[in-house]
Design a protein around this motif. Structure first.
Motif, PDB file in Angstrom:
ATOM      1  N   GLU A 147       0.832  -1.209   0.000  1.00 59.01           N
ATOM      2  CA  GLU A 147       0.000   0.000   0.000  1.00 59.01           C
ATOM      3  C   GLU A 147       0.866   1.258   0.000  1.00 59.01           C
ATOM      4  O   GLU A 147       0.579   2.239  -0.710  1.00 59.01           O
ATOM      5  CB  GLU A 147      -0.928  -0.004   1.223  1.00 59.01           C
ATOM      6  CG  GLU A 147      -1.989  -1.096   1.225  1.00 59.01           C
ATOM      7  CD  GLU A 147      -1.440  -2.467   1.578  1.00 59.01           C
ATOM      8  OE1 GLU A 147      -2.130  -3.465   1.274  1.00 59.01           O
ATOM      9  OE2 GLU A 147      -0.315  -2.540   2.140  1.00 59.01           O
ATOM     10  N   THR A 148       1.939   1.240   0.792  1.00 61.98           N
ATOM     11  CA  THR A 148       2.847   2.387   0.831  1.00 61.98           C
ATOM     12  C   THR A 148       3.537   2.578  -0.507  1.00 61.98           C
ATOM     13  O   THR A 148       3.711   3.703  -0.986  1.00 61.98           O
ATOM     14  CB  THR A 148       3.900   2.206   1.941  1.00 61.98           C
ATOM     15  OG1 THR A 148       3.249   2.146   3.204  1.00 61.98           O
ATOM     16  CG2 THR A 148       4.888   3.361   1.948  1.00 61.98           C
ATOM     17  N   LEU A 149       3.929   1.478  -1.143  1.00 60.38           N
ATOM     18  CA  LEU A 149       4.552   1.584  -2.459  1.00 60.38           C
ATOM     19  C   LEU A 149       3.592   2.186  -3.472  1.00 60.38           C
ATOM     20  O   LEU A 149       3.992   3.016  -4.300  1.00 60.38           O
ATOM     21  CB  LEU A 149       5.024   0.209  -2.939  1.00 60.38           C
ATOM     22  CG  LEU A 149       5.653   0.162  -4.336  1.00 60.38           C
ATOM     23  CD1 LEU A 149       6.833   1.126  -4.443  1.00 60.38           C
ATOM     24  CD2 LEU A 149       6.104  -1.256  -4.676  1.00 60.38           C
ATOM     25  N   SER A 150       2.331   1.796  -3.410  1.00 62.03           N
ATOM     26  CA  SER A 150       1.325   2.366  -4.321  1.00 62.03           C
ATOM     27  C   SER A 150       1.217   3.872  -4.124  1.00 62.03           C
ATOM     28  O   SER A 150       1.114   4.630  -5.090  1.00 62.03           O
ATOM     29  CB  SER A 150      -0.038   1.715  -4.079  1.00 62.03           C
ATOM     30  OG  SER A 150      -0.033   0.357  -4.463  1.00 62.03           O
ATOM     31  N   ARG A 151       1.251   4.319  -2.873  1.00 61.53           N
ATOM     32  CA  ARG A 151       1.174   5.761  -2.601  1.00 61.53           C
ATOM     33  C   ARG A 151       2.416   6.481  -3.113  1.00 61.53           C
ATOM     34  O   ARG A 151       2.319   7.595  -3.651  1.00 61.53           O
ATOM     35  CB  ARG A 151       0.991   5.998  -1.098  1.00 61.53           C
ATOM     36  CG  ARG A 151      -0.385   5.602  -0.561  1.00 61.53           C
ATOM     37  CD  ARG A 151      -0.620   6.170   0.828  1.00 61.53           C
ATOM     38  NE  ARG A 151       0.226   5.535   1.824  1.00 61.53           N
ATOM     39  CZ  ARG A 151      -0.108   4.442   2.501  1.00 61.53           C
ATOM     40  NH1 ARG A 151      -1.294   3.864   2.283  1.00 61.53           N
ATOM     41  NH2 ARG A 151       0.696   3.926   3.406  1.00 61.53           N
ATOM     42  N   ILE A 152       3.573   5.850  -2.951  1.00 60.74           N
ATOM     43  CA  ILE A 152       4.814   6.460  -3.455  1.00 60.74           C
ATOM     44  C   ILE A 152       4.753   6.611  -4.965  1.00 60.74           C
ATOM     45  O   ILE A 152       5.087   7.672  -5.520  1.00 60.74           O
ATOM     46  CB  ILE A 152       6.026   5.598  -3.050  1.00 60.74           C
ATOM     47  CG1 ILE A 152       6.285   5.695  -1.552  1.00 60.74           C
ATOM     48  CG2 ILE A 152       7.283   6.038  -3.818  1.00 60.74           C
ATOM     49  CD1 ILE A 152       7.354   4.736  -1.044  1.00 60.74           C
ATOM     50  N   ARG A 153       4.316   5.564  -5.648  1.00 60.28           N
ATOM     51  CA  ARG A 153       4.252   5.598  -7.114  1.00 60.28           C
ATOM     52  C   ARG A 153       3.245   6.657  -7.578  1.00 60.28           C
ATOM     53  O   ARG A 153       3.482   7.383  -8.554  1.00 60.28           O
ATOM     54  CB  ARG A 153       3.886   4.217  -7.650  1.00 60.28           C
ATOM     55  CG  ARG A 153       4.937   3.169  -7.342  1.00 60.28           C
ATOM     56  CD  ARG A 153       4.544   1.795  -7.797  1.00 60.28           C
ATOM     57  NE  ARG A 153       4.688   1.636  -9.230  1.00 60.28           N
ATOM     58  CZ  ARG A 153       4.688   0.462  -9.853  1.00 60.28           C
ATOM     59  NH1 ARG A 153       4.563  -0.652  -9.148  1.00 60.28           N
ATOM     60  NH2 ARG A 153       4.842   0.384 -11.151  1.00 60.28           N
ATOM     61  N   LYS A 154       2.117   6.764  -6.876  1.00 64.11           N
ATOM     62  CA  LYS A 154       1.106   7.754  -7.234  1.00 64.11           C
ATOM     63  C   LYS A 154       1.647   9.159  -7.027  1.00 64.11           C
ATOM     64  O   LYS A 154       1.457  10.045  -7.879  1.00 64.11           O
ATOM     65  CB  LYS A 154      -0.156   7.548  -6.395  1.00 64.11           C
ATOM     66  CG  LYS A 154      -1.282   8.502  -6.748  1.00 64.11           C
ATOM     67  CD  LYS A 154      -2.526   8.203  -5.913  1.00 64.11           C
ATOM     68  CE  LYS A 154      -3.669   9.149  -6.282  1.00 64.11           C
ATOM     69  NZ  LYS A 154      -4.898   8.861  -5.482  1.00 64.11           N
ATOM     70  N   ARG A 155       2.338   9.375  -5.912  1.00 62.43           N
ATOM     71  CA  ARG A 155       2.893  10.694  -5.606  1.00 62.43           C
ATOM     72  C   ARG A 155       3.927  11.099  -6.650  1.00 62.43           C
ATOM     73  O   ARG A 155       3.957  12.242  -7.108  1.00 62.43           O
ATOM     74  CB  ARG A 155       3.507  10.662  -4.205  1.00 62.43           C
ATOM     75  CG  ARG A 155       3.966  12.013  -3.696  1.00 62.43           C
ATOM     76  CD  ARG A 155       4.118  12.017  -2.168  1.00 62.43           C
ATOM     77  NE  ARG A 155       5.081  11.026  -1.722  1.00 62.43           N
ATOM     78  CZ  ARG A 155       4.761   9.981  -0.964  1.00 62.43           C
ATOM     79  NH1 ARG A 155       3.496   9.753  -0.630  1.00 62.43           N
ATOM     80  NH2 ARG A 155       5.698   9.129  -0.568  1.00 62.43           N
ATOM     81  N   LEU A 156       4.766  10.174  -7.048  1.00 60.90           N
ATOM     82  CA  LEU A 156       5.786  10.474  -8.068  1.00 60.90           C
ATOM     83  C   LEU A 156       5.144  10.752  -9.417  1.00 60.90           C
ATOM     84  O   LEU A 156       5.610  11.615 -10.178  1.00 60.90           O
ATOM     85  CB  LEU A 156       6.767   9.311  -8.158  1.00 60.90           C
ATOM     86  CG  LEU A 156       7.681   9.095  -6.950  1.00 60.90           C
ATOM     87  CD1 LEU A 156       8.495   7.815  -7.106  1.00 60.90           C
ATOM     88  CD2 LEU A 156       8.606  10.293  -6.741  1.00 60.90           C
ATOM     89  N   PHE A 157       4.077  10.021  -9.718  1.00 62.72           N
ATOM     90  CA  PHE A 157       3.371  10.223 -10.990  1.00 62.72           C
ATOM     91  C   PHE A 157       2.767  11.625 -11.056  1.00 62.72           C
ATOM     92  O   PHE A 157       2.828  12.300 -12.082  1.00 62.72           O
ATOM     93  CB  PHE A 157       2.279   9.178 -11.155  1.00 62.72           C
ATOM     94  CG  PHE A 157       1.458   9.344 -12.405  1.00 62.72           C
ATOM     95  CD1 PHE A 157       1.949   8.941 -13.633  1.00 62.72           C
ATOM     96  CD2 PHE A 157       0.200   9.926 -12.347  1.00 62.72           C
ATOM     97  CE1 PHE A 157       1.193   9.113 -14.784  1.00 62.72           C
ATOM     98  CE2 PHE A 157      -0.566  10.096 -13.498  1.00 62.72           C
ATOM     99  CZ  PHE A 157      -0.056   9.692 -14.726  1.00 62.72           C
ATOM    100  N   LEU A 158       2.195  12.087  -9.925  1.00 59.55           N
ATOM    101  CA  LEU A 158       1.562  13.389  -9.896  1.00 59.55           C
ATOM    102  C   LEU A 158       2.571  14.536  -9.965  1.00 59.55           C
ATOM    103  O   LEU A 158       2.226  15.653 -10.343  1.00 59.55           O
ATOM    104  CB  LEU A 158       0.713  13.545  -8.606  1.00 59.55           C
ATOM    105  CG  LEU A 158      -0.524  12.640  -8.521  1.00 59.55           C
ATOM    106  CD1 LEU A 158      -1.179  12.774  -7.169  1.00 59.55           C
ATOM    107  CD2 LEU A 158      -1.497  12.954  -9.652  1.00 59.55           C
TER     108      LEU A 158
END
Length: 205
Positions: free
Chosen positions: A192-203
């Motif tokens: 779940e934390t990795l998903s948030r990291i990837r989303k944050r970097l994408f944005l």
């Protein structure tokens, strides 16, 4: 966790490629090269195969010709991934092999794998007989240990997002080859934390 099916050992074109690599290595004469070639076997393992289990004594050294292998520990029933090996990388459970003690980790094929395999016993025999072979192997091991030290240092001193960015920069081939939960374990976070990291970097793009 994977399964441990009966090994399917095949000697196809990969054996020829391995032979040519050794024969073309100027550190070995024809006699040395031939004996090394005879000692190496080519194994093909399907995705999910366990090459080494926790509690087993390592008896082989490997060189990945094709595929990806994961090293992980089992901590309170949870898999903790510590390394991924890909093409042209050598590996073993070195402490287990050197001291003849049970391994404290697992080695699992993340993909279908083709490996060049040399038994630890035969490797030691070749070291005694051919110093050039020992020198070449030691050089590769020293390089690998250097990579481990650098990776451990970065892991201890960096934040999870920085670890993921480092992964993108230095090992981008893993991103599309490895399940997300294993990548998360590798950088020390939950999926779940990795998903948030990837989303944050994408944005941020």
């Amino acid at each position: 966790m994977g399964v441990n099916p009966k090994r399917n050992i095949e000697t196809l074109e990969s054996t020829e490629e391995m032979s040519m690599c050794i024969l073309n290595n100027k550190k070995f004469n024809s006699e040395e090269a031939e004996e090394i070639i005879q000692a190496i076997r080519i194994e093909k393992h399907p995705k999910g195969s366990i090459l080494l289990k926790e509690g087993e004594v390592a008896k082989d050294c490997y060189l990945l010709i094709k595929g990806c292998v994961r090293q992980y520990f089992l901590v309170d029933g949870v898999e903790k991934t510590t390394f991924f090996f890909v093409e042209e990388q050598g590996f073993s459970s070195f402490r287990s092999a050197a001291k003849g003690i049970p391994s404290d980790h697992f080695l699992e094929c993340v993909e279908d794998c083709t490996l060049a395999v040399l038994s630890v016993q035969k490797e030691l025999e070749l070291y005694k007989k051919y110093p050039n072979f020992e020198s070449l192997s030691r050089s590769g091991l020293e390089e690998q240990l250097g990579d481990y030290q650098e990776m451990l240092g970065k892991f201890i001193t960096s934040k999870p997002e920085d670890r993921y960015l480092d992964l993108l920069e230095n090992r981008p081939e893993l991103i599309n080859r490895i399940p997300q939960y294993q990548l998360a374990s590798y950088i020390g976070v939950s999926p779940e934390t990795l998903s948030r990291i990837r989303k944050r970097l994408f944005l941020k793009k």
